[in-house]
Design a protein around this motif. Sequence first.
Motif, PDB file in Angstrom:
ATOM      1  N   ASP A 145       1.531  36.582 -78.822  1.00 30.20           N
ATOM      2  CA  ASP A 145       2.525  37.635 -78.620  1.00 30.20           C
ATOM      3  C   ASP A 145       2.071  38.893 -79.340  1.00 30.20           C
ATOM      4  O   ASP A 145       1.102  38.878 -80.095  1.00 30.20           O
ATOM      5  CB  ASP A 145       3.903  37.197 -79.144  1.00 30.20           C
ATOM      6  CG  ASP A 145       3.908  37.011 -80.658  1.00 30.20           C
ATOM      7  OD1 ASP A 145       2.840  36.640 -81.217  1.00 30.20           O
ATOM      8  OD2 ASP A 145       4.945  37.226 -81.292  1.00 30.20           O
ATOM      9  N   GLN A 158      10.908  47.384 -75.959  1.00 30.77           N
ATOM     10  CA  GLN A 158      11.096  46.735 -74.656  1.00 30.77           C
ATOM     11  C   GLN A 158       9.754  46.491 -73.976  1.00 30.77           C
ATOM     12  O   GLN A 158       9.509  45.395 -73.442  1.00 30.77           O
ATOM     13  CB  GLN A 158      11.979  47.594 -73.763  1.00 30.77           C
ATOM     14  CG  GLN A 158      12.150  47.005 -72.358  1.00 30.77           C
ATOM     15  CD  GLN A 158      13.107  47.821 -71.497  1.00 30.77           C
ATOM     16  OE1 GLN A 158      14.000  48.489 -72.003  1.00 30.77           O
ATOM     17  NE2 GLN A 158      12.926  47.767 -70.186  1.00 30.77           N
ATOM     18  N   MET A 161       8.009  43.676 -75.774  1.00 26.78           N
ATOM     19  CA  MET A 161       8.667  42.389 -75.512  1.00 26.78           C
ATOM     20  C   MET A 161       8.322  41.875 -74.125  1.00 26.78           C
ATOM     21  O   MET A 161       8.015  40.687 -73.951  1.00 26.78           O
ATOM     22  CB  MET A 161      10.182  42.540 -75.669  1.00 26.78           C
ATOM     23  CG  MET A 161      10.976  41.251 -75.449  1.00 26.78           C
ATOM     24  SD  MET A 161      11.428  40.959 -73.706  1.00 26.78           S
ATOM     25  CE  MET A 161      12.657  42.230 -73.445  1.00 26.78           C
ATOM     26  N   GLU A 162       8.350  42.752 -73.142  1.00 29.05           N
ATOM     27  CA  GLU A 162       8.066  42.322 -71.767  1.00 29.05           C
ATOM     28  C   GLU A 162       6.625  41.830 -71.637  1.00 29.05           C
ATOM     29  O   GLU A 162       6.359  40.850 -70.928  1.00 29.05           O
ATOM     30  CB  GLU A 162       8.353  43.467 -70.800  1.00 29.05           C
ATOM     31  CG  GLU A 162       9.857  43.750 -70.668  1.00 29.05           C
ATOM     32  CD  GLU A 162      10.156  44.986 -69.845  1.00 29.05           C
ATOM     33  OE1 GLU A 162       9.203  45.773 -69.583  1.00 29.05           O
ATOM     34  OE2 GLU A 162      11.336  45.195 -69.488  1.00 29.05           O
ATOM     35  N   SER A 164       4.893  40.493 -74.114  1.00 26.72           N
ATOM     36  CA  SER A 164       4.868  39.215 -74.823  1.00 26.72           C
ATOM     37  C   SER A 164       5.454  38.097 -73.967  1.00 26.72           C
ATOM     38  O   SER A 164       4.971  36.955 -74.004  1.00 26.72           O
ATOM     39  CB  SER A 164       5.636  39.320 -76.147  1.00 26.72           C
ATOM     40  OG  SER A 164       4.924  40.098 -77.092  1.00 26.72           O
ATOM     41  N   MET A 165       6.473  38.398 -73.165  1.00 23.69           N
ATOM     42  CA  MET A 165       7.054  37.368 -72.301  1.00 23.69           C
ATOM     43  C   MET A 165       6.083  36.984 -71.180  1.00 23.69           C
ATOM     44  O   MET A 165       6.003  35.817 -70.791  1.00 23.69           O
ATOM     45  CB  MET A 165       8.379  37.861 -71.707  1.00 23.69           C
ATOM     46  CG  MET A 165       9.477  38.098 -72.763  1.00 23.69           C
ATOM     47  SD  MET A 165       9.764  36.686 -73.873  1.00 23.69           S
ATOM     48  CE  MET A 165       8.797  37.147 -75.322  1.00 23.69           C
ATOM     49  N   VAL A 187      10.425  34.734 -79.742  1.00 25.60           N
ATOM     50  CA  VAL A 187      11.397  35.760 -79.359  1.00 25.60           C
ATOM     51  C   VAL A 187      10.992  37.081 -79.999  1.00 25.60           C
ATOM     52  O   VAL A 187      10.764  37.165 -81.208  1.00 25.60           O
ATOM     53  CB  VAL A 187      12.814  35.368 -79.817  1.00 25.60           C
ATOM     54  CG1 VAL A 187      13.812  36.464 -79.440  1.00 25.60           C
ATOM     55  CG2 VAL A 187      13.210  34.018 -79.230  1.00 25.60           C
ATOM     56  N   GLN A 188      10.898  38.136 -79.186  1.00 26.15           N
ATOM     57  CA  GLN A 188      10.623  39.475 -79.686  1.00 26.15           C
ATOM     58  C   GLN A 188      11.755  40.413 -79.268  1.00 26.15           C
ATOM     59  O   GLN A 188      12.713  39.998 -78.639  1.00 26.15           O
ATOM     60  CB  GLN A 188       9.265  39.963 -79.181  1.00 26.15           C
ATOM     61  CG  GLN A 188       8.071  39.254 -79.819  1.00 26.15           C
ATOM     62  CD  GLN A 188       7.888  39.596 -81.284  1.00 26.15           C
ATOM     63  OE1 GLN A 188       8.580  40.455 -81.855  1.00 26.15           O
ATOM     64  NE2 GLN A 188       6.938  38.925 -81.925  1.00 26.15           N
ATOM     65  N   GLY A 189      11.625  41.686 -79.636  1.00 18.61           N
ATOM     66  CA  GLY A 189      12.684  42.644 -79.332  1.00 18.61           C
ATOM     67  C   GLY A 189      13.077  43.498 -80.514  1.00 18.61           C
ATOM     68  O   GLY A 189      14.078  44.220 -80.461  1.00 18.61           O
ATOM     69  N   ARG A 196      16.397  41.127 -77.643  1.00 15.15           N
ATOM     70  CA  ARG A 196      16.157  39.766 -78.141  1.00 15.15           C
ATOM     71  C   ARG A 196      16.828  38.724 -77.235  1.00 15.15           C
ATOM     72  O   ARG A 196      16.263  37.670 -76.977  1.00 15.15           O
ATOM     73  CB  ARG A 196      16.623  39.630 -79.584  1.00 15.15           C
ATOM     74  CG  ARG A 196      15.681  40.353 -80.548  1.00 15.15           C
ATOM     75  CD  ARG A 196      15.786  39.876 -81.970  1.00 15.15           C
ATOM     76  NE  ARG A 196      14.674  40.415 -82.753  1.00 15.15           N
ATOM     77  CZ  ARG A 196      13.526  39.797 -82.973  1.00 15.15           C
ATOM     78  NH1 ARG A 196      13.333  38.583 -82.484  1.00 15.15           N
ATOM     79  NH2 ARG A 196      12.570  40.355 -83.685  1.00 15.15           N
ATOM     80  N   ARG A 198      17.419  39.121 -74.030  1.00 13.29           N
ATOM     81  CA  ARG A 198      16.614  39.086 -72.814  1.00 13.29           C
ATOM     82  C   ARG A 198      15.332  38.278 -73.029  1.00 13.29           C
ATOM     83  O   ARG A 198      14.877  37.552 -72.140  1.00 13.29           O
ATOM     84  CB  ARG A 198      16.279  40.512 -72.373  1.00 13.29           C
ATOM     85  CG  ARG A 198      17.455  41.273 -71.762  1.00 13.29           C
ATOM     86  CD  ARG A 198      17.122  42.724 -71.509  1.00 13.29           C
ATOM     87  NE  ARG A 198      15.911  42.867 -70.674  1.00 13.29           N
ATOM     88  CZ  ARG A 198      15.310  44.036 -70.453  1.00 13.29           C
ATOM     89  NH1 ARG A 198      15.806  45.144 -71.007  1.00 13.29           N
ATOM     90  NH2 ARG A 198      14.239  44.098 -69.688  1.00 13.29           N
ATOM     91  N   SER A 199      14.752  38.412 -74.225  1.00 10.73           N
ATOM     92  CA  SER A 199      13.546  37.661 -74.554  1.00 10.73           C
ATOM     93  C   SER A 199      13.826  36.159 -74.552  1.00 10.73           C
ATOM     94  O   SER A 199      13.050  35.377 -73.994  1.00 10.73           O
ATOM     95  CB  SER A 199      13.025  38.108 -75.923  1.00 10.73           C
ATOM     96  OG  SER A 199      11.880  37.379 -76.299  1.00 10.73           O
TER      97      SER A 199
END
Length: 374
Positions: A145, A158, A161-162, A164-165, A187-189, A196, A198-199
């Motif tokens: 991540d 954002q 995070m996206e 990382s997902m 979990v990031q954010g 978070r 959404r993650s």
Amino acid sequence: MSLTWEAKATDGYARAGTLKTAHGDVPTPTFMPVGTAATVKGMTADAVRSTGAGIVLGNTYHLMLRPGADKVASFGGLHKLMDWSGPILTDSGGFQVMSLAGLRKLDKDGVTFQSHIDGSKHRLTPEISVQIQHKLDATITMVLDECPPFPVTEEQAQSSMEMSMRWAGLSRDAFVPRDGYGLFGIVQGSVFPDLRRRSIDALMQIGFEGYALGGLAVGEGQEMMFAMIEATWDHMPADKPRYLMGVGTPDDLLGSIARGIDMFDCVMPTRAGRTGRAFTSRGIFNMRNARFADDGRPLDPGCTCLGCQRHVRGYLHHLFRAEEMLGPILLTWHNLTYYQTVVAGARAAILEGRLDSYIAAVRARWAEGDQADG
């Protein structure tokens, strides 16, 4: 069957459980000593075991550079190399690579970076990170991540995070399932609750054996860190372990346990031990301080570590003033033992439904300070 977590009791948000792995069971909450380069600094494996630790942490970034994943595999994996038969969790290397600043170049598929050791160029992608951790024989593998800095704008958080997902999905695809092994999503954010949540939703759609909270303890402060745990607690799977990465002080641990966290790691107890700071039931001591020179008491009465059982404060003070390596070893040993004592006490309190009173008593002793002992 992959790695599992079994609940034993709850007390408010706090949970006591058992992490069941290919390398043994670990009672939770649990604190994982950090063995970045296949060693907890200054400690033999027997010494680490004596502190009460049931699981340790290694690091993909450092081990891929030195001695190399293939060499670790040729020695029989991290467990054999370290003389550690229990579970090992390996960090994916993402945090370390992202900390290299001008020595790395990030793209949508991974990161290219220069070694901090010799400047050689390397590539780390979700797939490569998972493959390296497989060679290391990590019981728990972490997805690759990006850990954004703090402070960061919501737009930047954002985007990070996206990505990382997306990497989490690629990590899942690359992971080879084995009995008693597992892959944890992160979990990031940053400090944005909606990001978070959404993650977490994205990670749950992929599916992992455990879920970690990343991107905290990076400068946002304890109050904000606790707020982010509270904002995400109800959205995390109740039947999976929850891991707060890189945290923290004994007080951080107690506050996070009360908010439903099961697993922790941090370099703080070992790093502090090497610089003369001791975490004790009466607060934090600086063993270089002259007030300890003639102190004939144990560092922390009731502690089971070697330093407290066989030596006095005056001796520990002498070791640090004389720059003897035994000082950092004994203080590291003590700090790790104290961390395990705090966490084990919290687990016992959860099982008995008295966590709030346990935390209050521990904090009260810290507030009383050293004079309460004599």
